[in-house]
Design an enzyme around this catalytic site. Sequence first.
Site, PDB file in Angstrom:
ATOM      1  N   TYR A 126     -11.629  21.389   3.028  1.00 20.20           N
ATOM      2  CA  TYR A 126     -10.720  22.171   2.197  1.00 20.20           C
ATOM      3  C   TYR A 126      -9.890  21.223   1.328  1.00 20.20           C
ATOM      4  CZ  TYR A 126     -12.391  25.790   5.326  1.00 20.20           C
ATOM      5  OH  TYR A 126     -13.208  26.637   6.046  1.00 20.20           O
ATOM      6  N   ARG A 164      -4.112  18.688  11.141  1.00 17.31           N
ATOM      7  CA  ARG A 164      -5.508  18.705  11.601  1.00 17.31           C
ATOM      8  C   ARG A 164      -6.354  17.836  10.686  1.00 17.31           C
ATOM      9  NH1 ARG A 164      -9.708  23.741  12.657  1.00 17.31           N
ATOM     10  NH2 ARG A 164      -8.870  23.547  14.754  1.00 17.31           N
TER      11      ARG A 164
END
Length: 369
Positions: free
Chosen positions: A183, A230
């Site tokens: 992403y 993350r």
Amino acid sequence: MATYIYEPLTLANGLTLKNRILFSPLTRGRSGHSRIPNEWNLKYYSERAGAGLVVTEATAVSETANGWAQSAGCYTAEMSEGWKKVADAVHEAGSLICLQLWHSGRKSHPSFQPGNQAIVAPSAIAIEGDGVYGIDDKKYPHPVPRALETSEIPAIVEDYKKAAKYALEAGIDMVEVHAANGYLINTFLDSSTNKRTDQYGGSVEHRFRFLKEVIEAVGTVYPYNRIGVRISPNGAYNNMGAEDSVETYTYVAAELGKFGLAFLDVMDGLGFGYHNKARPMKLFEFKKLFVGPVFGNVGYTRDTAEGAIRTGAADAVLFGRPFIANPDLVERFKHDWPLVDAPFSCWYTHGPEGYCDWPAYSPDQGTKN
């Protein structure tokens, strides 16, 4: 016998996770076209509050950050109110909740964008693969993203800050910045997807700048010790990975450790795809590099999680898919009760079936209510 995974873990922010079996973010597409968390979401998350920490699905920080049909957002007051109901339910069920902040970047499709405008990324490099699903759930070829102008980046950083404010208003305990899985932030970090020549590209220090600015912005809302990150150093998902990934994530982990963050969520397991462009990085490496709790993720079982915690490689482990059909996963682990496998056909549909209708274990249990 597993024992370490059931022990509590107190974070530097004073919050105590009641056990070290954590619920990992899972995109499920169950928030409807409004993207406002609903009663299905409330039931789904609260039923899995046996976990020491409930980390939500990837949650869009703005309208342009969306990239999945009917996934949740956190960029309006109405969305914040929806998350408040979810947070209250998780708290009442005895756990803590962490909201994952997400911008889909080049994984999106113009159909998700206002006016069908182009999707964005650090560089104009499309994902190679069999296509991407649009807002109509139909598959399309991966579009070539538009490279962000340097002048546009501060507004995206501000979107993360605004989303964090809405999360705080909702009573969310912590937030996790999603910098993994191909992403937007991940594509800034990796040299294979970031070919910029400005202050956000080139050296690893420059490629880290966007993530650093996002954390600093979110840190004006939540204290750093209530922010997690993350990363996916070994991951190939969304066509990621680079030959210098070890250098990149060695630097990233060490720099993140300087913030005094709540935790580092490392997708170290290879079950989500391995890019095979550099050696896989091990969890214990991040435990040495990052100052703070390190959580393992991807493909763990009860026993491998126990081993990771027992040896000091991890402080806790996140479980995703095992929680889908086993809302009482912690109790099933503890009592050696059998696990149910959720069929892929129910993972991404948009109704309650296969989402919030899985029962807790009973001796005469079938696969569903």
